[in-house]
Design a protein around this motif. Structure first.
Motif, PDB file in Angstrom:
ATOM      1  N   ARG A  21       0.838  -1.099  -0.052  1.00 12.51           N
ATOM      2  CA  ARG A  21       0.077   0.003  -0.074  1.00 12.51           C
ATOM      3  C   ARG A  21       0.854   1.340  -0.035  1.00 12.51           C
ATOM      4  O   ARG A  21       2.235   1.299   0.296  1.00 12.51           O
ATOM      5  N   VAL A  22       0.265   2.281  -0.471  1.00 14.15           N
ATOM      6  CA  VAL A  22       1.013   3.789  -0.319  1.00 14.15           C
ATOM      7  C   VAL A  22       0.572   4.584   0.723  1.00 14.15           C
ATOM      8  O   VAL A  22      -1.055   4.870   0.715  1.00 14.15           O
ATOM      9  N   ARG A  23       1.185   4.776   1.632  1.00 17.73           N
ATOM     10  CA  ARG A  23       0.759   5.847   2.788  1.00 17.73           C
ATOM     11  C   ARG A  23       1.117   7.259   2.420  1.00 17.73           C
ATOM     12  O   ARG A  23       2.138   7.546   1.756  1.00 17.73           O
ATOM     13  N   VAL A  24      -0.061   8.081   2.381  1.00 18.29           N
ATOM     14  CA  VAL A  24       0.009   9.801   1.904  1.00 18.29           C
ATOM     15  C   VAL A  24      -0.366  10.448   3.315  1.00 18.29           C
ATOM     16  O   VAL A  24      -1.208  10.262   3.779  1.00 18.29           O
ATOM     17  N   GLU A  25       0.772  11.218   3.500  1.00 18.84           N
ATOM     18  CA  GLU A  25       0.541  12.335   4.539  1.00 18.84           C
ATOM     19  C   GLU A  25       0.210  13.463   4.018  1.00 18.84           C
ATOM     20  O   GLU A  25       0.800  14.005   3.053  1.00 18.84           O
ATOM     21  N   VAL A  53      -4.472   2.758  -1.068  1.00 19.92           N
ATOM     22  CA  VAL A  53      -3.882   4.096  -0.321  1.00 19.92           C
ATOM     23  C   VAL A  53      -4.399   4.294   1.144  1.00 19.92           C
ATOM     24  O   VAL A  53      -5.409   3.682   1.429  1.00 19.92           O
ATOM     25  N   GLU A  54      -3.467   4.631   2.006  1.00 13.56           N
ATOM     26  CA  GLU A  54      -3.982   4.855   3.437  1.00 13.56           C
ATOM     27  C   GLU A  54      -3.486   6.410   3.726  1.00 13.56           C
ATOM     28  O   GLU A  54      -2.267   6.840   3.140  1.00 13.56           O
ATOM     29  N   THR A  84      -8.343  -0.405  -2.293  1.00 14.94           N
ATOM     30  CA  THR A  84      -9.140   0.356  -1.297  1.00 14.94           C
ATOM     31  C   THR A  84      -8.483   1.585  -0.854  1.00 14.94           C
ATOM     32  O   THR A  84      -7.231   1.722  -1.232  1.00 14.94           O
ATOM     33  N   VAL A  85      -9.289   2.358  -0.436  1.00 12.74           N
ATOM     34  CA  VAL A  85      -8.756   4.039   0.437  1.00 12.74           C
ATOM     35  C   VAL A  85      -9.172   3.772   1.881  1.00 12.74           C
ATOM     36  O   VAL A  85     -10.170   3.899   2.008  1.00 12.74           O
ATOM     37  N   VAL A  86      -8.219   4.000   2.760  1.00 13.13           N
ATOM     38  CA  VAL A  86      -8.351   3.855   4.109  1.00 13.13           C
ATOM     39  C   VAL A  86      -8.038   5.159   4.620  1.00 13.13           C
ATOM     40  O   VAL A  86      -6.833   5.519   4.462  1.00 13.13           O
ATOM     41  N   VAL A  87      -8.646   6.066   5.795  1.00 18.70           N
ATOM     42  CA  VAL A  87      -8.235   6.937   6.418  1.00 18.70           C
ATOM     43  C   VAL A  87      -7.745   6.435   7.543  1.00 18.70           C
ATOM     44  O   VAL A  87      -8.578   5.937   8.499  1.00 18.70           O
ATOM     45  N   ARG A  88      -6.551   6.290   7.681  1.00 11.87           N
ATOM     46  CA  ARG A  88      -5.916   5.775   8.901  1.00 11.87           C
ATOM     47  C   ARG A  88      -5.977   6.804  10.142  1.00 11.87           C
ATOM     48  O   ARG A  88      -6.387   6.642  11.227  1.00 11.87           O
ATOM     49  N   ILE A  89      -5.492   7.951   9.709  1.00 17.81           N
ATOM     50  CA  ILE A  89      -5.824   9.213  10.882  1.00 17.81           C
ATOM     51  C   ILE A  89      -6.189  10.568  10.225  1.00 17.81           C
ATOM     52  O   ILE A  89      -5.908  10.787   9.228  1.00 17.81           O
ATOM     53  N   SER A  90      -7.200  11.135  11.081  1.00 14.61           N
ATOM     54  CA  SER A  90      -8.025  12.182  10.454  1.00 14.61           C
ATOM     55  C   SER A  90      -7.466  13.207  11.587  1.00 14.61           C
ATOM     56  O   SER A  90      -6.449  13.419  12.314  1.00 14.61           O
TER      57      SER A  90
END
Length: 226
Positions: A21-25, A53-54, A84-90
């Protein structure tokens, strides 16, 4: 994947490979002005990923309906690719927006490894069509309201300068006074701008403004808007 950082006015994004997965900050303000840069960044992240994507949105200081529209479009794009697209931290700004539209479940992690089966993807895609349409209707309504945003942003700046508030606290004060006086946000913003030019605020608005400022800023000697 090496870290990739892109910068635009008021927006910073960073991409990291995290397994398949690719994590995007994302940090800064997500709005009409930065939306295209965000869209391009997320499309690249999705394309470079195997499973999806996370998102880490904890650094987002402002988020409007255009950003939510981008996330919904990204989710649909991912579903078509079996990802999938996952919002890990909002964060506070994102949470305020999703409280209105409540799309949290769409961006929740559905499995331990974040990967659904093909059948689950198909079922999820079919079941989400109606909800996506409802959300897009709400987004369209929010977008129409954005025509009044320049005045609202100006009023927020007035509160920041007058009471020493940060951007989020100024927004919280506007919302609280709007709700407590049953005044539309853009009308309240117009009154605050007019007050700076010399028109007095209604007494009820002045009282609620003082109460709202006191709630977010307990510093003694907070100046009163004249």
């Amino acid at each position: 994947m090496p870290e990739l950082t892109s910068q635009a006015q008021r927006l910073t994004t960073a991409l990291h490979l995290d397994g398949k997965r690719v994590r995007v900050e994302v940090c800064g303000e997500l709005d009409l002005d930065t939306g295209e840069r965000l869209r391009n960044c997320l499309h690249k992240a999705l394309s470079d990923s195997v499973q999806g994507v996370e998102l880490d949105l904890s650094g987002v200081s402002f988020c409007d309906c255009d950003a939510l529209d981008i996330l919904l479009s990204l989710r649909q794009r991912a579903l078509k690719q079996g990802k999938t697209v996952v919002v890990r931290i909002s964060g506070g700004a994102v949470d305020r927006l999703v409280t209105v539209t409540d799309p949290r479940a769409m961006f929740a992690d559905s499995g331990a490894d974040g990967q659904d089966t093909a059948a689950r993807h198909t079922q999820d895609a079919e079941a989400s069509v109606e909800r996506d349409e409802d959300l897009r209707t709400e987004i369209a309504q929010l977008r129409r309201a954005m025509h009044t945003r320049p005045t609202i942003d100006l009023a927020r700046g007035i509160l920041m300068a007058s009471f020493g508030l940060d951007s989020e606290d100024a927004w919280a004060v506007l919302v609280a006074v709007s709700q407590n006086t049953n005044t539309k946000l853009h009308s309240l913003a117009g009154s605050l701008v007019a007050a700076v030019k010399g028109d007095p605020l209604p007494e009820g608005v002045r009282e609620q403004l003082s109460a709202a400022v006191a709630k977010v800023d307990s510093t003694a000697g907070t100046p009163q808007l004249r």
